[in-house]
Design a protein around this motif. Sequence first.
Motif, PDB file in Angstrom:
ATOM      1  N   TRP A   1      26.612  16.987 -14.273  1.00 25.30           N
ATOM      2  CA  TRP A   1      26.133  16.217 -15.415  1.00 25.30           C
ATOM      3  C   TRP A   1      26.075  17.115 -16.646  1.00 25.30           C
ATOM      4  O   TRP A   1      25.593  18.252 -16.577  1.00 25.30           O
ATOM      5  CB  TRP A   1      24.712  15.681 -15.177  1.00 25.30           C
TER       6      TRP A   1
ATOM      7  N   ASP B   1      24.767  20.706  -9.711  1.00 24.11           N
ATOM      8  CA  ASP B   1      25.059  20.109  -8.409  1.00 24.11           C
ATOM      9  C   ASP B   1      26.045  18.956  -8.571  1.00 24.11           C
ATOM     10  O   ASP B   1      26.147  18.342  -9.630  1.00 24.11           O
ATOM     11  CB  ASP B   1      23.774  19.591  -7.753  1.00 24.11           C
TER      12      ASP B   1
ATOM     13  N   CYS C   1      23.503  19.850 -15.228  1.00 28.56           N
ATOM     14  CA  CYS C   1      23.089  19.811 -13.825  1.00 28.56           C
ATOM     15  C   CYS C   1      24.304  20.216 -13.006  1.00 28.56           C
ATOM     16  O   CYS C   1      25.310  19.496 -12.984  1.00 28.56           O
ATOM     17  CB  CYS C   1      22.610  18.418 -13.431  1.00 28.56           C
TER      18      CYS C   1
ATOM     19  N   MET D   1      19.558  22.988 -15.342  1.00 26.40           N
ATOM     20  CA  MET D   1      18.604  21.910 -15.555  1.00 26.40           C
ATOM     21  C   MET D   1      18.374  21.179 -14.238  1.00 26.40           C
ATOM     22  O   MET D   1      19.315  20.920 -13.482  1.00 26.40           O
ATOM     23  CB  MET D   1      19.134  20.939 -16.620  1.00 26.40           C
ATOM     24  N   ASN D   2      17.112  20.849 -13.970  1.00 24.98           N
ATOM     25  CA  ASN D   2      16.776  20.106 -12.766  1.00 24.98           C
ATOM     26  C   ASN D   2      17.124  18.632 -12.954  1.00 24.98           C
ATOM     27  O   ASN D   2      16.682  17.994 -13.909  1.00 24.98           O
ATOM     28  CB  ASN D   2      15.279  20.267 -12.472  1.00 24.98           C
ATOM     29  N   ARG D   3      17.914  18.091 -12.037  1.00 24.76           N
ATOM     30  CA  ARG D   3      18.358  16.703 -12.171  1.00 24.76           C
ATOM     31  C   ARG D   3      17.186  15.719 -12.166  1.00 24.76           C
ATOM     32  O   ARG D   3      17.273  14.625 -12.741  1.00 24.76           O
ATOM     33  CB  ARG D   3      19.334  16.362 -11.038  1.00 24.76           C
ATOM     34  N   SER D   4      16.072  16.100 -11.529  1.00 22.14           N
ATOM     35  CA  SER D   4      14.915  15.204 -11.463  1.00 22.14           C
ATOM     36  C   SER D   4      14.284  14.978 -12.833  1.00 22.14           C
ATOM     37  O   SER D   4      13.497  14.047 -13.011  1.00 22.14           O
ATOM     38  CB  SER D   4      13.869  15.773 -10.498  1.00 22.14           C
TER      39      SER D   4
END
Length: 315
Positions: free
Chosen positions: A80, A76, A74, A1-4
Amino acid sequence: MNRSQVTLEELLGDGQFGNVYRGKFTKEDGQMQSVAVKVCKVDSEPTERQNFLEEAYAMQRFRHEHIIALVGICMDTPLWIVMELAPYGEVAPLLKVDSSAMPTSTLWRTLEQQKIQSEEDDKWLEEEEEKLLPLPALSTVRTHHLNSLSGSQPILSEQQNGLPAGYEFDRRGDTIHEAVFKVVGAVKNLSECFQSTMSAEKFTELVKTITDELKNLFVEIPRHVNLLKLPDQREVKLVEALLDSDMRSLTDAMKKAVDEDISEEAYEAVQREILKITHRLAFNCKHFLESVDSARIRSDVAKLHHKDAPITHLV
């Protein structure tokens, strides 16, 4: 999933290893979803990160309308875990009030099945780790479970993996299956060969074989995962993250082992740590192959053949 895609809004709770926030998740179509986000602390130990990933994987395995669902992770730093938001808080206080009045339902049968599976997995891992202690006894480690993992028998029964009755996976050309069992075989070899008097060079060589086979598995994964439907891709990648975490833990432990200034006592402790990590890796490889096979069934890309049909081997 993209953190943004995730926005943190309010701290809901904090703990020793991470905090939980209320937030918003922006879906691909632009719609907003209220979520709870568990954030692993930046300075967490590798084992704590592993626990986070295992928690996310456990959530992924629960599929029921009355169970909080995993939205995504997430990867990175900091890690998360994004999950559905429970608008009324935890259910535990309600269960404590009148648990005797709770009716038997599909939900509880589901929970019981998951509990049994979890207990079996935990028991297997505990047994393997107990065999590693104390260090002098490591030369007599039994490899019954590793033998079962590295053998030719299917990990999942027909009922568990959704196979049609009388059919099994056609493993010809299945490089994921081959790579997984090479990793497990390398772990088994380390367990069988290990002795407390083993030279550091030999120990390092055996561990390197494991990491090399794991790297080969990572190379094979993308082209197989890309054939799956998107929801199944996400599930498989979550289990892959456990393998990636094992690789990181193993690499960090080996850095300690090859330190020229390490004491004999510390070196033996690191050896025990490495053996535990590799057994956990074999355990996670088992779950990874289960996840891939189940995803193939759901995505209609599984190669099957009837058990009674003759197999023509490819040349």
